[in-house]
Design a protein around this motif. Structure first.
Motif, PDB file in Angstrom:
ATOM      1  N   GLY A  49      46.236  96.980  47.973  1.00 31.80           N
ATOM      2  CA  GLY A  49      47.125  97.850  48.747  1.00 31.80           C
ATOM      3  C   GLY A  49      48.340  97.097  49.264  1.00 31.80           C
ATOM      4  N   ILE A  50      48.118  95.867  49.714  1.00 29.70           N
ATOM      5  CA  ILE A  50      49.244  95.052  50.191  1.00 29.70           C
ATOM      6  C   ILE A  50      50.201  94.749  49.037  1.00 29.70           C
ATOM      7  N   ARG A  51      49.641  94.417  47.861  1.00 32.01           N
ATOM      8  CA  ARG A  51      50.504  94.168  46.693  1.00 32.01           C
ATOM      9  C   ARG A  51      51.288  95.419  46.323  1.00 32.01           C
ATOM     10  N   ASP A  52      50.611  96.577  46.317  1.00 35.90           N
ATOM     11  CA  ASP A  52      51.300  97.831  46.004  1.00 35.90           C
ATOM     12  C   ASP A  52      52.389  98.133  47.029  1.00 35.90           C
ATOM     13  N   ARG A  53      52.079  97.902  48.306  1.00 37.15           N
ATOM     14  CA  ARG A  53      53.066  98.160  49.357  1.00 37.15           C
ATOM     15  C   ARG A  53      54.277  97.254  49.184  1.00 37.15           C
ATOM     16  N   GLU A  54      54.032  95.971  48.912  1.00 45.03           N
ATOM     17  CA  GLU A  54      55.146  95.038  48.723  1.00 45.03           C
ATOM     18  C   GLU A  54      55.980  95.422  47.503  1.00 45.03           C
ATOM     19  N   ARG A  55      55.303  95.836  46.443  1.00 41.80           N
ATOM     20  CA  ARG A  55      56.016  96.264  45.238  1.00 41.80           C
ATOM     21  C   ARG A  55      56.861  97.501  45.532  1.00 41.80           C
ATOM     22  N   LEU A  56      56.271  98.481  46.249  1.00 41.60           N
ATOM     23  CA  LEU A  56      57.011  99.691  46.596  1.00 41.60           C
ATOM     24  C   LEU A  56      58.177  99.386  47.534  1.00 41.60           C
ATOM     25  N   LEU A  57      57.940  98.496  48.507  1.00 37.97           N
ATOM     26  CA  LEU A  57      59.023  98.129  49.424  1.00 37.97           C
ATOM     27  C   LEU A  57      60.155  97.431  48.676  1.00 37.97           C
ATOM     28  N   ALA A  58      59.809  96.525  47.759  1.00 34.29           N
ATOM     29  CA  ALA A  58      60.842  95.831  46.986  1.00 34.29           C
ATOM     30  C   ALA A  58      61.624  96.824  46.130  1.00 34.29           C
ATOM     31  N   ALA A  59      60.907  97.743  45.490  1.00 34.59           N
ATOM     32  CA  ALA A  59      61.579  98.753  44.672  1.00 34.59           C
ATOM     33  C   ALA A  59      62.467  99.641  45.547  1.00 34.59           C
ATOM     34  N   GLY A  60      61.947 100.012  46.734  1.00 29.38           N
ATOM     35  CA  GLY A  60      62.738 100.848  47.654  1.00 29.38           C
ATOM     36  C   GLY A  60      63.968 100.118  48.151  1.00 29.38           C
ATOM     37  N   ARG A  61      63.806  98.824  48.490  1.00 32.00           N
ATOM     38  CA  ARG A  61      64.962  98.035  48.950  1.00 32.00           C
ATOM     39  C   ARG A  61      66.008  97.911  47.843  1.00 32.00           C
ATOM     40  N   ALA A  62      65.530  97.668  46.623  1.00 26.91           N
ATOM     41  CA  ALA A  62      66.467  97.559  45.493  1.00 26.91           C
ATOM     42  C   ALA A  62      67.196  98.884  45.277  1.00 26.91           C
ATOM     43  N   ARG A  63      66.459  99.982  45.376  1.00 26.92           N
ATOM     44  CA  ARG A  63      67.082 101.305  45.185  1.00 26.92           C
ATOM     45  C   ARG A  63      68.077 101.594  46.306  1.00 26.92           C
ATOM     46  N   ILE A  64      67.697 101.231  47.545  1.00 30.84           N
ATOM     47  CA  ILE A  64      68.609 101.444  48.676  1.00 30.84           C
ATOM     48  C   ILE A  64      69.872 100.599  48.497  1.00 30.84           C
ATOM     49  N   ALA A  65      69.683  99.341  48.068  1.00 31.90           N
ATOM     50  CA  ALA A  65      70.843  98.468  47.858  1.00 31.90           C
ATOM     51  C   ALA A  65      71.752  99.030  46.775  1.00 31.90           C
ATOM     52  N   ALA A  66      71.128  99.516  45.685  1.00 28.21           N
ATOM     53  CA  ALA A  66      71.939 100.103  44.603  1.00 28.21           C
ATOM     54  C   ALA A  66      72.646 101.360  45.090  1.00 28.21           C
ATOM     55  N   ASP A  67      71.925 102.203  45.833  1.00 24.41           N
ATOM     56  CA  ASP A  67      72.544 103.425  46.368  1.00 24.41           C
ATOM     57  C   ASP A  67      73.660 103.083  47.351  1.00 24.41           C
ATOM     58  N   ARG A  68      73.431 102.061  48.170  1.00 27.19           N
ATOM     59  CA  ARG A  68      74.449 101.643  49.147  1.00 27.19           C
ATOM     60  C   ARG A  68      75.687 101.121  48.428  1.00 27.19           C
ATOM     61  N   ALA A  69      75.473 100.329  47.382  1.00 28.56           N
ATOM     62  CA  ALA A  69      76.622  99.811  46.615  1.00 28.56           C
ATOM     63  C   ALA A  69      77.376 100.957  45.957  1.00 28.56           C
ATOM     64  N   ALA A  70      76.632 101.908  45.375  1.00 31.48           N
ATOM     65  CA  ALA A  70      77.282 103.062  44.732  1.00 31.48           C
ATOM     66  C   ALA A  70      78.020 103.897  45.774  1.00 31.48           C
ATOM     67  N   ALA A  71      77.388 104.086  46.945  1.00 31.68           N
ATOM     68  CA  ALA A  71      78.042 104.862  47.999  1.00 31.68           C
ATOM     69  C   ALA A  71      79.284 104.142  48.515  1.00 31.68           C
ATOM     70  N   ALA A  72      79.209 102.811  48.638  1.00 23.36           N
ATOM     71  CA  ALA A  72      80.374 102.053  49.102  1.00 23.36           C
ATOM     72  C   ALA A  72      81.515 102.158  48.099  1.00 23.36           C
TER      73      ALA A  72
END
Length: 165
Positions: free
Chosen positions: A102-125
């Protein structure tokens, strides 16, 4: 051997008859009466003391059975405790493995979410810079009174502004 017995002198025929009766009586006692007496005495002994002995034997057997059952119950309790301990350890291991997964899955999901947020933030900027640049050029054109799109595109004024800040 002539002993004088006086008036107690027995008659030999009576003496022979008395001895014959005595032997007959002893024979009857030995053959009929004594076995019957012995049988009755054995029945009485069996009815009184024999029951006590049988009861003692039954009690001893019951105690042996009870001791064996208690030993078997003790062994079963020991086995149950061992099985409980084994399954507790297995459950703990399963919980630990599930928690780690569960911790590995959470870390994987958080990393994917952070990457998606960063990409969305860059696209929005990028989109925001384009929109702000377009609005700034339009506003500048209204302030000046003539279109400045060509000049702004040629000089890259908006891009230089965002690069500086």
């Amino acid at each position: 051997m002539n002993i004088e017995l006086g008036p107690l002198r027995p008659d030999p025929s009576m003496l022979a008859l008395g001895l014959a009766q005595l032997f007959l009586l002893m024979f009857a006692l030995g053959v009929v009466l004594l076995p019957r007496i012995e049988r009755v005495r054995a029945q009485r002994w069996d009815a009184t003391e024999g029951r006590v002995e049988r009861a003692e034997a039954v009690r001893a057997e019951a105690e042996a059975t009870r001791d064996a059952a208690l030993e078997e119950i003790g062994a079963a309790r020991h086995e149950a405790a061992r099985i409980r301990q084994e399954y507790t350890e297995q459950g703990t291991a399963a919980i630990t493995a599930a928690r780690a997964e569960g911790i590995r899955d959470r870390e994987r999901l958080l990393a994917a979410g952070r990457a998606r947020i960063a990409a969305d933030r860059a696209a929005a900027a990028t989109r925001l810079r384009q929109d702000v640049g377009g609005l700034a050029v339009t506003l500048a054109g209204r302030v000046v009174g003539e279109p400045v799109h060509a000049i702004a595109a040629e000089r890259r004024t908006v891009d230089r502004f965002f690069e500086a800040h």
